[in-house]
Design a protein around this motif. Structure first.
Motif, PDB file in Angstrom:
ATOM      1  N   PHE A 359     -50.050  33.103  50.857  1.00  0.00           N
ATOM      2  CA  PHE A 359     -51.034  33.739  49.972  1.00  0.00           C
ATOM      3  C   PHE A 359     -50.870  35.262  49.989  1.00  0.00           C
ATOM      4  O   PHE A 359     -50.964  35.923  48.948  1.00  0.00           O
ATOM      5  CB  PHE A 359     -52.463  33.392  50.405  1.00  0.00           C
ATOM      6  N   CYS A 360     -50.617  35.815  51.167  1.00  0.00           N
ATOM      7  CA  CYS A 360     -50.469  37.269  51.299  1.00  0.00           C
ATOM      8  C   CYS A 360     -49.235  37.766  50.549  1.00  0.00           C
ATOM      9  O   CYS A 360     -49.282  38.814  49.889  1.00  0.00           O
ATOM     10  CB  CYS A 360     -50.378  37.661  52.776  1.00  0.00           C
ATOM     11  N   CYS A 361     -48.140  37.044  50.659  1.00  0.00           N
ATOM     12  CA  CYS A 361     -46.921  37.442  49.951  1.00  0.00           C
ATOM     13  C   CYS A 361     -47.119  37.362  48.441  1.00  0.00           C
ATOM     14  O   CYS A 361     -46.657  38.241  47.691  1.00  0.00           O
ATOM     15  CB  CYS A 361     -45.748  36.565  50.384  1.00  0.00           C
ATOM     16  N   LYS A 365     -47.022  40.566  45.770  1.00  0.00           N
ATOM     17  CA  LYS A 365     -46.147  40.531  44.594  1.00  0.00           C
ATOM     18  C   LYS A 365     -46.932  40.710  43.294  1.00  0.00           C
ATOM     19  O   LYS A 365     -46.511  41.435  42.383  1.00  0.00           O
ATOM     20  CB  LYS A 365     -45.405  39.191  44.560  1.00  0.00           C
ATOM     21  N   LYS A 366     -48.105  40.066  43.219  1.00  0.00           N
ATOM     22  CA  LYS A 366     -48.858  40.037  41.969  1.00  0.00           C
ATOM     23  C   LYS A 366     -49.957  41.094  41.884  1.00  0.00           C
ATOM     24  O   LYS A 366     -50.590  41.242  40.849  1.00  0.00           O
ATOM     25  CB  LYS A 366     -49.474  38.645  41.769  1.00  0.00           C
ATOM     26  N   THR A 391     -62.301  38.473  44.333  1.00  0.00           N
ATOM     27  CA  THR A 391     -60.900  38.890  44.329  1.00  0.00           C
ATOM     28  C   THR A 391     -60.751  40.222  43.613  1.00  0.00           C
ATOM     29  O   THR A 391     -61.326  40.426  42.543  1.00  0.00           O
ATOM     30  CB  THR A 391     -60.030  37.822  43.645  1.00  0.00           C
ATOM     31  N   GLU A 392     -60.011  41.129  44.230  1.00  0.00           N
ATOM     32  CA  GLU A 392     -59.800  42.462  43.658  1.00  0.00           C
ATOM     33  C   GLU A 392     -58.379  42.584  43.140  1.00  0.00           C
ATOM     34  O   GLU A 392     -57.419  42.262  43.851  1.00  0.00           O
ATOM     35  CB  GLU A 392     -60.055  43.542  44.718  1.00  0.00           C
ATOM     36  N   LYS A 393     -58.244  43.024  41.916  1.00  0.00           N
ATOM     37  CA  LYS A 393     -56.914  43.257  41.346  1.00  0.00           C
ATOM     38  C   LYS A 393     -56.489  44.671  41.707  1.00  0.00           C
ATOM     39  O   LYS A 393     -56.832  45.641  41.038  1.00  0.00           O
ATOM     40  CB  LYS A 393     -56.941  43.032  39.837  1.00  0.00           C
ATOM     41  N   ILE A 394     -55.766  44.757  42.798  1.00  0.00           N
ATOM     42  CA  ILE A 394     -55.357  46.051  43.345  1.00  0.00           C
ATOM     43  C   ILE A 394     -54.030  45.872  44.071  1.00  0.00           C
ATOM     44  O   ILE A 394     -53.806  44.851  44.731  1.00  0.00           O
ATOM     45  CB  ILE A 394     -56.450  46.593  44.313  1.00  0.00           C
ATOM     46  N   GLN A 395     -53.157  46.854  43.925  1.00  0.00           N
ATOM     47  CA  GLN A 395     -51.880  46.810  44.630  1.00  0.00           C
ATOM     48  C   GLN A 395     -51.989  47.558  45.944  1.00  0.00           C
ATOM     49  O   GLN A 395     -52.326  48.737  45.955  1.00  0.00           O
ATOM     50  CB  GLN A 395     -50.767  47.437  43.783  1.00  0.00           C
ATOM     51  N   VAL A 396     -51.732  46.873  47.048  1.00  0.00           N
ATOM     52  CA  VAL A 396     -51.764  47.526  48.352  1.00  0.00           C
ATOM     53  C   VAL A 396     -50.365  47.516  48.948  1.00  0.00           C
ATOM     54  O   VAL A 396     -49.454  46.856  48.445  1.00  0.00           O
ATOM     55  CB  VAL A 396     -52.776  46.841  49.296  1.00  0.00           C
ATOM     56  N   SER A 397     -50.218  48.248  50.049  1.00  0.00           N
ATOM     57  CA  SER A 397     -48.903  48.375  50.685  1.00  0.00           C
ATOM     58  C   SER A 397     -48.706  47.427  51.861  1.00  0.00           C
ATOM     59  O   SER A 397     -47.640  46.822  52.013  1.00  0.00           O
ATOM     60  CB  SER A 397     -48.688  49.816  51.160  1.00  0.00           C
ATOM     61  N   HIS A 398     -49.719  47.291  52.719  1.00  0.00           N
ATOM     62  CA  HIS A 398     -49.548  46.523  53.952  1.00  0.00           C
ATOM     63  C   HIS A 398     -50.684  45.525  54.154  1.00  0.00           C
ATOM     64  O   HIS A 398     -51.857  45.884  54.043  1.00  0.00           O
ATOM     65  CB  HIS A 398     -49.497  47.451  55.166  1.00  0.00           C
ATOM     66  N   HIS A 417     -45.469  45.530  50.820  1.00  0.00           N
ATOM     67  CA  HIS A 417     -45.110  45.436  49.415  1.00  0.00           C
ATOM     68  C   HIS A 417     -43.666  45.871  49.232  1.00  0.00           C
ATOM     69  O   HIS A 417     -43.227  46.881  49.782  1.00  0.00           O
ATOM     70  CB  HIS A 417     -46.027  46.333  48.575  1.00  0.00           C
ATOM     71  N   ALA A 418     -42.916  45.088  48.459  1.00  0.00           N
ATOM     72  CA  ALA A 418     -41.511  45.401  48.219  1.00  0.00           C
ATOM     73  C   ALA A 418     -41.400  46.313  46.994  1.00  0.00           C
ATOM     74  O   ALA A 418     -41.360  45.854  45.862  1.00  0.00           O
ATOM     75  CB  ALA A 418     -40.724  44.113  47.985  1.00  0.00           C
ATOM     76  N   HIS A 419     -41.401  47.598  47.232  1.00  0.00           N
ATOM     77  CA  HIS A 419     -41.389  48.578  46.141  1.00  0.00           C
ATOM     78  C   HIS A 419     -40.079  48.501  45.375  1.00  0.00           C
ATOM     79  O   HIS A 419     -39.025  48.318  45.953  1.00  0.00           O
ATOM     80  CB  HIS A 419     -41.576  49.996  46.696  1.00  0.00           C
TER      81      HIS A 419
END
Length: 419
Positions: A359-361, A365-366, A391-398, A417-419
């Motif tokens: 789920f985390c991966c 990605k999404k 659920t929050e639509k947000i891009q995080v790093s770790h 996150h795979a930049h």
């Protein structure tokens, strides 16, 4: 050490049997908990479970099972399967296809597989029943390899022609976390270039009701209220089964094949409570240690972690222990986002760690963070922790994902996150 990418995912879970279904469930907080017929009997005080759609595996003869037609399982293979092995076969086929791995790469001596499962309580029970009724020599010759904890490894290694490292790990609800962490090390140390990691559990009467004797299961009859991690009124976990598979590869190997990562797997840690055979340490000392070690292994500080997918099984003691550990590691200056997806799936036991890692991966990605459902009265002990309830639509790093098991086994995994 070598950089490790997650290049393939496969899901057979109560909230979906492929990545698209799982993503939709996480985004919309759609749970997979129901009142299956197997539990609607007087001898079962528990009435709810996280159920697996599209699979009918009640028969003791695997050749009578019904499952989606896209999964082809030769008769010579399925005869030694128990239900969780079939779930694993299906999730692994998804992950292999997702990562676009061909048979030559799969059977490379530098491609291995680590598995996690408690075995099949039902299969063991049925085999002993037959032995007691008809005598020792009436035992199915495949009884052992279709039932004991190692059955997942035995069957998958043989069926797929795996020649690299193989091993099954059994540490209760931390099992698949240990499988992922040791697979990560296997690649980082240069011993393998690719690892398939699979967790799976049966989803039937025999795999769920024994926990009633521990007073660990929720006796709530309403599926919408049964699993509520971090709620003051939580009253036990909800059992589930299924399988999740992750493909781990070196960056170089993934790039050679043109594979794109879901996330980077950058570190892990483990720690033991040294306290009780079944109950977490009240201060969460083993989980505290595993998180600190995972941060060190990832070369991160607590402030670098954006979100924690908590173990939080919806038991009074388990959730409380984890809250203590989280607050000790992540101090008040950091508003750490936390949730438990077990509110949606139920608790998959040895499957839970890899399921939540998957789920985390997917979330990395999404670009979203799954919320913690069914919380009406947040536990005041959360303190400064930011429990996200939608659920929050947000891009995080770790992202860090925690798991805890019997005997005080604790595992923390860190994905980037795979930049």
């Amino acid at each position: 050490m070598k950089e490790v990418w997650v290049t393939g995912l496969g899901f057979i879970t109560s909230i979906g049997c492929n990545s698209d279904q799982v993503e939709n469930s996480l985004l919309n907080l759609r749970h997979g908990i129901a009142c299956p017929n197997m539990l609607q009997v007087p001898e079962s005080p528990v009435k709810v479970a996280g159920t697996i759609d599209e699979f009918e595996l009640d028969s003791s003869d695997p050749e009578d099972w019904k499952f989606p037609s896209e999964y082809k399982v030769p008769r010579s293979l399925i005869r030694s399967f128990s239900p969780h092995v079939l779930y694993a076969w299906c999730s692994l086929q998804q992950a292999i296809k997702d990562a676009n791995i061909d048979s030559q790469d799969l059977q490379d001596p530098e491609s291995g597989i680590y598995t996690a499962s408690g075995g099949s309580m039902r299969s063991i029970h049925k085999h002993f029943e037959k032995m007691d009724r008809n005598g020792v020599m009436a035992c199915n010759p495949l009884a052992i390899v279709s039932s004991i904890p190692g059955t997942l490894t035995f069957n998958l290694v043989a069926a797929l022609g795996i020649r690299g490292s193989s091993m099954g790990l059994v540490s209760a609800c931390a099992s698949s976390g240990h499988a992922l962490g040791t697979a990560l090390d296997e690649i980082r140390l240069g011993r393998q270039k690719r690892m398939l990691v699979v967790g799976a559990e049966d989803c039937n009467f025999e795999s769920i009701v024994p926990f009633c004797g521990m007073r660990a299961l929720s006796l709530e009859k309403d599926p919408n209220l049964a699993s509520r991690p971090f709620d003051s009124n939580r009253n036990g976990f909800v059992g589930t089964g299924g399988s999740v598979s992750l493909i781990l590869e070196t960056k170089q190997e993934a790039q050679r094949r043109g594979a794109q990562p879901y996330a980077k797997f950058i570190g892990w840690g483990q720690g033991s409570d040294g306290h009780n055979v079944a109950i977490s340490h009240p201060e969460g000392r083993g989980l505290h240690d595993s998180m600190k070690k995972a941060l060190k292994d990832s070369s991160l500080s607590p402030a670098d972690i954006d979100y924690i997918n908590a173990h939080a099984p919806s038991t009074q003691i388990g959730d409380a222990s984890e809250m203590h550990a989280l607050k000790a590691v992540f101090q008040e200056h950091q508003t750490l986002k936390v949730s438990s997806t077990k509110a949606l799936t139920g608790h998959g036991l040895s499957l839970s760690s890899i399921m939540e890692a998957g789920f985390c991966c997917l979330a990395l990605k999404k670009g979203f963070l799954p919320g913690s459902a069914n919380v009406t009265t947040p536990d005041p002990a959360l303190g400064h922790l930011n429990l996200i309830r939608t659920t929050e639509k947000i891009q995080v790093s770790h992202i860090m994902s925690n798991s805890s098991g019997f005997g005080g086994a604790n595992v923390s995994l860190v994905f980037k996150h795979a930049h």
